[in-house]
Enzyme design. Structure first.
Site, PDB file in Angstrom:
ATOM      1  N   ASP A 186       0.828  -1.199   0.000  1.00 29.09           N
ATOM      2  CA  ASP A 186       0.000   0.000   0.000  1.00 29.09           C
ATOM      3  C   ASP A 186       0.871   1.261   0.000  1.00 29.09           C
ATOM      4  OD1 ASP A 186      -2.351   1.442  -0.028  1.00 29.09           O
ATOM      5  OD2 ASP A 186      -3.207   0.437   1.717  1.00 29.09           O
ATOM      6  N   ASP A 246     -10.099   1.761  -3.835  1.00 31.50           N
ATOM      7  CA  ASP A 246     -10.649   1.512  -2.500  1.00 31.50           C
ATOM      8  C   ASP A 246     -12.166   1.442  -2.528  1.00 31.50           C
ATOM      9  OD1 ASP A 246      -8.317   1.259  -1.073  1.00 31.50           O
ATOM     10  OD2 ASP A 246      -8.271   3.327  -0.362  1.00 31.50           O
TER      11      ASP A 246
END
Length: 741
Positions: A478, A548
């Site tokens: 990430d 996301d």
């Protein structure tokens, strides 16, 4: 695949389907002739050079009122020597001059394709797959060598371009701008197509007519960004998904970029792509070199779908690489949306056990497992287990997950640090920050200075220690903020313009070291979702978290847009909880599954909270994906109906041998008493008979009918529902299986 007319100094790249032609001007500069559908390799094409006397023009040679760089189509233009358009190259010398005029010296042709040192790039496995020509240019004033590289592929209608600079002089020079590619097309009768948006709505398709002047997409964030993707397409106004001319340009790079079109006052179109010149300057010392990232140029005469299939074929098999490139990707479940930071080891075992019961193959532990990490203000940089949550550490948890018959995966954010961490307290100088200025934060975290080797080493050592001891098969990588106050304490003032690029080189270096140490490790790229979903990352991570936003309806546009350039095999797409965390929308679990199965499939919810009926649906979804995941990953993908233009989204994946296809049709909002609908398909054999199966439909038809008349859609909104069978709710999705008889 490369023909050189020595007499005319014309270079012709030709794979039988596309041609790319350029030539050496009398002045020694390179001029562009043609890029498009293949031309006869025996032809002579210098007559394509167009010259005319123009008023208010600066000419190259005294007495010649016809030759000006301003009105000649060029290959790699420089500013200041009669061309007033934006340049591909700007070099600044010690005297402050920014004039550069590289002139042709020689060329070299070889089979195959070179790798780029420290940079991601397409590759070949056999020398016959591509041919490469390198053009050597020389600026005698600067003693600067400029090497333009062009590779054409045998099986893909694409040209790969990059540029290398070598300083053979006695003084340093500064590269202020160095595009990876530039091309001057003879007319501007195009619409540009870009992929733009923001967090949670990445890569939406935007189309606009080109007008005189500049049009550009770019990033200055240190990452390719949620806002704009390093991709640009050009299409004729009459071009559709299936017919007409389309050009695609994609940068194999993950940092600051610029993709720009410029229409001049005579309707010549300049397209450039490369590292964003804003904030960039590279000090090129004597006897050192600099290489630009690679740019990929695609031509299609078969519409946008044709362009996309060329990118998909190339990126799936000759950009993605390594152990997982051709293997079936495991179906995973991620705990983040189910638990966020709030879990302990026993909770995770119950979570994973239910997933195993349903047929899921990989359990991924997301944020919160390390350091003092109970929220986003603590712990980043301390890559060791939080033993209050995980008493037996990562090694113990991984062993228990493996004992269930599943693989184990782990979340990292290697490029970031919290102030409240042991790592920061030990190395407060390791972050990117400008002296005597305040330092901005994002998500309560700061960016580590990956332009410095010792910083990358420190993170690598922590990750290596953990990965070498625990049974970790997958990592989710990430990156949750962009770079601000860009400055590095390790470099002098005249090299601060290098930091953005050196940062990305450090990111690539860490990836490469981990891949070499753990070649069977599956890396999924993530950047707060889709903030670094680009071709550069695909070289290291064969799949990426698309966004996301896991809402199925929002994902229709995100995945549809992403497919313009990126293959389906690289799109992480998961079924999430209902109501959706990001938008609060309630969608049927069938719809969530149908949308997510067009990608690297997984789940983002707690299966223990589902009803028994929902669990049975999940088991069927998993069984279906296991049966069809190779087709989904490797098939020819066709966009059939756009959610940007209609109330529907439809796409198809057809097997290369045309014996099988899967079609997904999603109606966004419900209708009443609507029309009958048919959906023309693609990629089938006209004379082949197929069986069509969906939830309520079952019939046989020949390929020509399915491609011309169309697939008859199962749609209960055509008429009034009187049998109580449903089918008129919002967000309804139907999956059709097409199988050759």
């Amino acid at each position: 695949m490369i023909i050189v007319n020595e007499q005319e100094k014309v270079f012709h790249l030709n794979n039988g389907r596309i041609s790319y032609l350029f030539y050496v001007m009398e002045s020694g500069q390179l001029g562009h002739l043609y890029f498009g559908r293949a031309l006869n390799p025996e032809g002579s094409y210098l007559h394509m050079v167009e010259k005319a006397h123009r008023p208010m023009t600066t000419y190259i040679t005294e007495g010649d009122l016809y030759t000006s760089y301003e009105h000649l189509r060029q290959e790699y233009p420089c500013y200041g020597t009669s061309d007033y358009r934006y340049p591909a190259l700007e070099i600044q010398g010690g005297d402050g001059s920014r004039i550069c005029k590289p002139e042709y010296q020689r060329y070299e042709i070889f089979h195959g394709k070179k790798l780029l040192s420290g940079l991601p790039a397409t590759y070949v496995e056999d020398e016959s797959e591509a041919s490469t020509i390198e053009i050597f240019m020389w600026d005698p004033v600067r003693s600067l060598e400029v090497i333009l590289s062009y590779s054409i592929f045998r099986d893909v209608d694409a040209v790969a371009r990059s540029v290398r600079f070598v300083n053979h002089g006695k003084e340093s020079v500064f590269i202020n701008s160095a595009m990876s590619m530039s091309v001057d097309l003879p007319d501007a009768g195009f619409q540009s197509v870009q992929l733009s948006g923001s967090w949670a709505r990445e890569r939406h398709i935007h189309v606009r007519d080109l007008q005189p002047g500049i049009s550009a997409v770019s990033s200055m964030r240190g990452n390719s960004s949620h806002q704009h993707n390093p991709f640009l397409a050009l299409k004729r106004k009459s071009t559709t998904e299936l017919s007409g001319e389309a050009y695609g340009f994609s940068l194999v790079y993950s940092g600051n970029f610029l993709a720009q079109t410029e229409v001049d006052n005579y309707q010549v179109l300049r397209v450039m792509m490369g590292i964003n010149p804003f904030g960039f300057q590279w000090k090129l010392d004597p006897e050192t070199d600099f290489t630009t990232p690679e740019a990929i140029m695609v031509y299609s005469g078969d519409g946008l779908n044709g362009m996309s299939r060329q990118f998909h074929r190339l990126y799936r098999s000759r950009l993605a690489r390594g152990y997982w490139r051709d293997r079936e990707r495991p179906i995973l479940i991620n705990n983040w949306e189910a638990t966020q930071f709030n879990y302990v080891g026993d909770d995770l075992i119950l979570f994973a056990a239910k997933a195993k019961e349903c047929g899921i193959e990989l359990f991924v532990l997301d944020d919160g497992w390390f350091g003092a990490r109970d929220d986003d203000r603590h712990g980043l940089g301390d890559w060791h287990a939080n033993t209050q949550k995980l008493p037996n550490g990562i090694e113990g948890l991984a062993e228990k997950i493996e004992a269930l018959g599943m693989k184990f995966g782990l979340w990292f954010e290697p490029e970031m640090v919290n102030r409240d961490s042991d790592f920061f307290r030990s190395h407060p100088d390791y972050i990117i920050a400008t002296p005597n200025r305040s330092t901005s934060h994002g998500r309560n975290q700061f960016v580590l200075d990956f332009s410095r080797r010792e910083v990358v080493d420190a993170i690598y050592e922590q990750m290596y220690e953990l990965l070498s001891k625990a049974k970790i098969s997958y990592i989710k990588w990430d990156m949750n903020r962009s770079i601000s106050e860009c400055y590095s304490e390790a470099y002098p003032a005249d090299q601060q313009g290098e930091i953005f690029h050196r940062y990305i080189l450090g990111v690539y270096d860490l990836h490469e070291r981990l891949i070499q140490a753990f070649p069977s490790l599956l890396i999924e790229s993530c950047s707060s979702g889709g903030g670094r979903f680009d071709a550069g990352m695909l070289y290291y991570a064969p799949q990426g978290w698309v966004s996301d936003n896991s809402d199925a309806v929002e994902r229709l546009k995100i995945q549809y847009g992403t497919s313009l350039v990126y293959p389906i095999s690289c799109m992480g797409a998961h079924v999430s909880a209902c109501p959706n965390e990001q938008v609060g929308r309630r969608t049927p679990i069938e719809t969530r599954g149908n949308v997510a199965c067009t990608g690297a499939f997984g789940y983002e919810l707690d299966l223990n909270r589902l009803s028994s009926e929902e669990i049975e649906i999940v088991k069927k979804q998993i069984a279906f994906y296991k049966e069809n995941r190779r087709l989904i990953a490797e098939g020819n993908f066709y966009r059939l109906c756009s959610p940007f233009e209609t109330n529907f989204a439809a796409w198809e994946t057809a097997a290369p041998d045309r014996q099988r296809a899967i079609v997904t049709v999603t109606r966004i909002l419900s209708e009443i008493n609507g029309p009958y609908r048919r959906l023309p398909l693609c990629g089938l054999l006209a004379e082949q008979k197929y069986h069509i199966e969906s939830r309520f439909l079952s019939y046989d038809a020949y390929g020509d009918e399915l491609m011309q008349y169309g697939l008859m859609l199962e749609d209960k909104s055509s008429g009034q529902v009187i049998d109580g069978s449903g089918g008129c709710q919002d967000f309804l999705s139907v999956l059709y299986e097409i199988t050759a008889i």
